[in-house]
Scaffold this motif. Structure first.
Motif, PDB file in Angstrom:
ATOM      1  N   PRO A 114      67.783 104.459 -14.029  1.00 10.89           N
ATOM      2  CA  PRO A 114      67.931 103.675 -15.267  1.00 10.89           C
ATOM      3  C   PRO A 114      68.053 102.188 -14.948  1.00 10.89           C
ATOM      4  CG  PRO A 114      69.380 105.593 -15.294  1.00 10.89           C
ATOM      5  CD  PRO A 114      68.797 105.528 -13.916  1.00 10.89           C
ATOM      6  N   VAL A 115      67.636 101.352 -15.910  1.00 15.16           N
ATOM      7  CA  VAL A 115      67.578  99.907 -15.677  1.00 15.16           C
ATOM      8  C   VAL A 115      68.938  99.336 -15.300  1.00 15.16           C
ATOM      9  CG1 VAL A 115      67.031  97.682 -16.744  1.00 15.16           C
ATOM     10  CG2 VAL A 115      65.634  99.682 -17.248  1.00 15.16           C
ATOM     11  N   MET A 116      69.997  99.823 -15.910  1.00 14.87           N
ATOM     12  CA  MET A 116      71.322  99.245 -15.701  1.00 14.87           C
ATOM     13  C   MET A 116      72.029  99.770 -14.448  1.00 14.87           C
ATOM     14  SD  MET A 116      71.425  97.149 -18.135  1.00 14.87           S
ATOM     15  CE  MET A 116      73.122  96.600 -18.012  1.00 14.87           C
ATOM     16  N   THR A 117      71.343 100.560 -13.635  1.00 16.51           N
ATOM     17  CA  THR A 117      71.982 101.099 -12.429  1.00 16.51           C
ATOM     18  C   THR A 117      72.253  99.979 -11.427  1.00 16.51           C
ATOM     19  OG1 THR A 117      70.730 103.146 -12.730  1.00 16.51           O
ATOM     20  CG2 THR A 117      71.814 102.812 -10.600  1.00 16.51           C
ATOM     21  N   PRO A 118      73.500  99.746 -11.013  1.00 12.04           N
ATOM     22  CA  PRO A 118      73.788  98.697 -10.028  1.00 12.04           C
ATOM     23  C   PRO A 118      73.139  99.010  -8.686  1.00 12.04           C
ATOM     24  CG  PRO A 118      75.803  99.470 -11.117  1.00 12.04           C
ATOM     25  CD  PRO A 118      74.719 100.436 -11.467  1.00 12.04           C
TER      26      PRO A 118
END
Length: 284
Positions: A116-120
Motif C-alpha cells: 500500500p502507498v502509505m507503507t513506511p
C-alpha cells in the motif's frame, strides 16, 4: 420606525465605495482559497492513484505449488493490503541467464509484491529481512535506498502543501475579518445610536450581517470567475509539461465551489454579527 431592510438598502446606496472595496478583497481571497483547495485536491488525487512500492521475490524451482498462498499469508500478517502476483521468469530474466539457469535446475518462480502507498519504508525493510529467512525464497530484489528516497519525497511534498496552505488559509480568514470590520465601522455610528435608544439584537446587527453576507456571495461569483481564468489558463500547461492530471473532474470542482461559497458567507456573517454586538451604545 426604519426597518432593517430599509437601513440595509440605504447603506448599499451610500456606502457603495466601501462595499466595492470589500467585494474586491473577498473576491481575491476566494480565488486564493480556491487555488489552495485545488492544490490539496490535486495532491490527494495523485497520491491516491500512486502505485505503492514493490519488491521482487525469487523462489527455488522445486518450491511447493502453494508457495504463493504461504507468501501472501506471511505478508498480509505483516502489512495488510499487500498484493502479490506471479511473473513469468522469461519476461524478466535475460536470455543468457535463462539458458544457464534452465540447464541446471530449472527456472525459479518470480513474484512481484506491491505494498500500500502509505507503507513506511522501515516496514518494507523489515519485510525484506523476514522474507529472506523463508526457506522457499532464494533471492529478494528490493531497492531499499530508492524506496526510502521515494517516501521522503512524498513526505516533503505533503509538508510543503500544508506549509503553504495553512498560512494562506489563515491570511484569507484575516482578510475576511478585515472586510467585515470595514463594513461594521461604516455602520458603527448608527449601531451606537440604536443601542442608546434601546434597540438590540437583530435590529442593531441586521444590516451589517446582511451586507457582509451579500458581499461574500457576490465575491464568490467574481472570485470563481477569477479562479476559472487563472486555473484553466495555467493548469493545462503544467499537465502537459509534467504529463500528470492535476485538474479534478467538474463534479468535484462544483462541490468545492459550493463549499467555499458557503464558508465565505458563513464566516463573513458570523464575523460581522460578533463585531456588531461589541459596539458600545452612544453616550451623550
Amino acid at each position: 420606525m426604519i426597518t432593517v431592510g430599509q437601513r440595509t438598502r440605504h447603506y448599499l446606496k451610500d456606502g457603495r465605495r466601501s462595499l466595492i472595496f470589500v467585494i474586491a478583497l473577498y473576491s481575491l481571497s476566494f480565488c486564493v482559497f480556491a487555488q489552495i483547495a485545488l492544490g490539496f485536491i490535486s495532491f490527494y488525487n495523485s497520491h491516491k492513484e500512486m502505485a505503492g512500492d514493490e519488491i521482487s521475490l525469487f523462489t527455488e524451482p522445486d518450491a511447493p505449488k502453494n508457495v504463493q498462498e504461504i507468501l501472501l499469508a506471511e505478508l498480509q500478517a505483516i502489512v495488510p493490503g499487500t498484493q502479490i502476483k506471479e511473473i513469468d521468469a522469461k519476461d524478466l530474466l535475460d536470455e543468457e541467464i535463462l539458458k544457464a539457469v534452465g540447464s541446471k535446475k530449472g527456472l525459479p518462480t518470480v513474484f512481484s509484491v506491491s505494498f500500500p502507498v502509505m507503507t513506511p519504508w522501515t516496514s518494507i525493510e523489515k519485510i525484506v529481512h523476514k522474507v529472506e529467512e523463508l526457506k522457499s525464497v532464494s533471492v529478494v530484489s528490493a531497492n531499499l535506498e530508492w524506496i526510502k528516497k521515494r517516501g521522503s519525497i512524498r513526505q516533503a511534498v505533503a509538508l510543503a502543501v500544508c506549509a503553504c496552505g495553512i498560512p494562506a488559509c489563515l491570511l484569507v480568514f484575516l482578510v475576511i475579518v478585515a472586510g467585515t470590520t470595514r463594513i461594521n465601522n461604516s455602520l458603527k455610528t448608527e449601531q451606537s445610536l440604536l443601542l442608546m435608544l434601546g434597540a438590540e439584537g437583530w435590529n442593531v446587527r441586521g444590516p451589517a450581517v446582511i451586507v457582509s453576507s451579500l458581499a461574500a456571495f457576490i465575491s464568490s461569483v467574481i472570485g470563481g470567475i477569477l479562479f476559472a481564468i487563472t486555473a484553466f489558463s495555467s493548469v493545462p500547461f503544467l499537465e502537459s509539461a509534467f504529463e500528470f492530471v492535476l485538474m479534478p473532474p467538474w463534479e468535484a470542482l462544483l462541490t468545492v465551489y459550493g463549499i467555499l461559497t458557503g464558508m465565505l458567507v458563513f464566516v463573513a456573517a458570523v464575523s460581522s454579527y460578533i463585531q456588531a454586538g461589541r459596539t458600545p451604545p452612544l453616550k451623550l
